[in-house]
Design a protein around this motif. Structure first.
Motif, PDB file in Angstrom:
ATOM      1  N   ARG A  98       0.810  -1.221   0.000  1.00 32.08           N
ATOM      2  CA  ARG A  98       0.000   0.000   0.000  1.00 32.08           C
ATOM      3  C   ARG A  98       0.845   1.274   0.000  1.00 32.08           C
ATOM      4  O   ARG A  98       0.387   2.327  -0.454  1.00 32.08           O
ATOM      5  N   THR A  99       2.056   1.185   0.534  1.00 32.34           N
ATOM      6  CA  THR A  99       2.888   2.384   0.634  1.00 32.34           C
ATOM      7  C   THR A  99       4.059   2.390  -0.341  1.00 32.34           C
ATOM      8  O   THR A  99       4.509   3.461  -0.762  1.00 32.34           O
ATOM      9  N   HIS A 231       3.227  12.816   5.015  1.00 38.71           N
ATOM     10  CA  HIS A 231       2.255  11.724   5.089  1.00 38.71           C
ATOM     11  C   HIS A 231       2.283  10.927   6.390  1.00 38.71           C
ATOM     12  O   HIS A 231       1.675   9.865   6.451  1.00 38.71           O
ATOM     13  N   HIS A 232       2.936  11.423   7.442  1.00 38.14           N
ATOM     14  CA  HIS A 232       3.069  10.606   8.660  1.00 38.14           C
ATOM     15  C   HIS A 232       1.715  10.262   9.286  1.00 38.14           C
ATOM     16  O   HIS A 232       1.524   9.138   9.778  1.00 38.14           O
ATOM     17  N   GLU A 233       0.756  11.165   9.253  1.00 42.49           N
ATOM     18  CA  GLU A 233      -0.555  10.868   9.839  1.00 42.49           C
ATOM     19  C   GLU A 233      -1.279   9.780   9.040  1.00 42.49           C
ATOM     20  O   GLU A 233      -1.894   8.872   9.618  1.00 42.49           O
ATOM     21  N   ARG A 234      -1.182   9.850   7.725  1.00 44.38           N
ATOM     22  CA  ARG A 234      -1.821   8.831   6.875  1.00 44.38           C
ATOM     23  C   ARG A 234      -1.161   7.472   7.087  1.00 44.38           C
ATOM     24  O   ARG A 234      -1.846   6.437   7.147  1.00 44.38           O
ATOM     25  N   LEU A 235       0.163   7.448   7.223  1.00 42.40           N
ATOM     26  CA  LEU A 235       0.875   6.184   7.424  1.00 42.40           C
ATOM     27  C   LEU A 235       0.499   5.554   8.763  1.00 42.40           C
ATOM     28  O   LEU A 235       0.314   4.334   8.856  1.00 42.40           O
ATOM     29  N   ALA A 237      -2.371   5.946  10.236  1.00 47.01           N
ATOM     30  CA  ALA A 237      -3.733   5.438  10.052  1.00 47.01           C
ATOM     31  C   ALA A 237      -3.730   4.112   9.295  1.00 47.01           C
ATOM     32  O   ALA A 237      -4.526   3.208   9.597  1.00 47.01           O
ATOM     33  N   LEU A 238      -2.849   3.964   8.323  1.00 44.65           N
ATOM     34  CA  LEU A 238      -2.754   2.713   7.577  1.00 44.65           C
ATOM     35  C   LEU A 238      -2.353   1.555   8.487  1.00 44.65           C
ATOM     36  O   LEU A 238      -2.879   0.447   8.355  1.00 44.65           O
ATOM     37  N   ASP A 241      -5.380   0.590  10.591  1.00 48.01           N
ATOM     38  CA  ASP A 241      -6.357  -0.154   9.797  1.00 48.01           C
ATOM     39  C   ASP A 241      -5.888  -1.586   9.562  1.00 48.01           C
ATOM     40  O   ASP A 241      -6.664  -2.545   9.684  1.00 48.01           O
TER      41      ASP A 241
END
Length: 259
Positions: A98-99, A231-235, A237-238, A241
């Motif tokens: 995903r990343t 993107h640290h907040e998105r990472l 969250a990933l 999840d």
């Protein structure tokens, strides 16, 4: 095979690991020494070697020892359903998919953090850390993440032990600066570092739920500093999840344990 045909140190090493597997809990040097009828000095030497090699971990406050996840991962190619296709490894590979970034599994081992499983980044030129790499507590995002779960008094004690190993005063950890960073980690819920060890390299470090008697572990996602900054907040969250779907568990809160 007769006992005399077994190299003594090898026999003792496996007897020690089998004893820990049998009791299924951490044990002290004295307990292991008595249980296996091995001199305490020899037991200490064996445990130090296993810790340095990453096959045992020492819990610094209690001074007890337990096997690490590396013992399980060592034979993962023999039993893919157990480890390679297990929930945790599937989760790490999904994060890689995903990343596209460098994914690492970090494990606490006494005063050290060891990266016990790594997946290279998809893009060429991205930062890379070799499996087995060690970092002292207080020297990396993962190390500070693990420290943030300890009471402040324990953090101070552990940092004194780390600093005692540093010959150069300039290389010693500034406890005030460290505690300020730990306060941010506790508020944010993860460790976010930029340019700490290498210029242009950053990382997001996320504490994983505890699995039975396994040592504390964390997922680290490493990339270029500008990508991590954006993107640290998105990472984070990933990772949350992925933990819910693969492990069936919410990420733990970052809060110090009671002393």
């Amino acid at each position: 095979m007769p006992a005399e045909a077994v190299v003594k140190s090898v026999g003792r090493m496996f007897a020690l690991l089998e004893y820990l597997d049998d009791i299924k809990r951490p044990a002290s040097t004295m307990e292991i020494s008595r249980a296996l009828a091995i001199p305490q000095s020899s037991t200490s030497a064996l445990l130090r070697s296993l810790v340095m090699l990453g096959y045992c971990r020492q819990d610094a406050p209690s001074r007890t020892y337990a096997p690490t996840a590396r013992v399980t991962l060592l034979g993962s190619w023999l039993s893919p359903p157990l480890v390679e296709n297990g929930a945790l490894i599937r989760m790490l590979h999904e994060l890689s998919d995903r990343t596209g970034e460098h994914i690492l599994l970090a494990a606490l081992n006494g005063l050290l953090v060891r990266y016990i499983y790594t997946i290279p980044a998809r893009q060429p030129g991205r930062p890379s850390i070799r499996t087995g790499t060690l970092r002292l507590l207080g020297r990396s995002g993962a190390g500070n993440l693990f420290l943030s779960t300890r009471p402040d008094s324990q953090i101070a004690s552990l940092v004194r032990r780390v600093n005692a190993s540093e010959r150069n005063v300039v290389d010693r950890i500034d406890i005030r600066a460290l505690m300020a960073e730990i306060a941010v980690i506790r508020t944010r819920g993860y460790a976010f570092t930029i340019d700490r060890l290498d210029p242009g390299v950053g990382g997001v470090n996320v504490l994983l739920p505890r699995f039975a008697q396994m040592q504390p572990m964390a997922v680290a996602i490493s990339s270029a500093s500008d990508i991590i900054t954006a993107h640290h907040e998105r990472l984070f969250a990933l990772v949350g999840d992925a933990s819910r779907r693969h492990l069936g568990l919410e990420l733990p809160s970052i809060a110090p344990k009671l002393a």
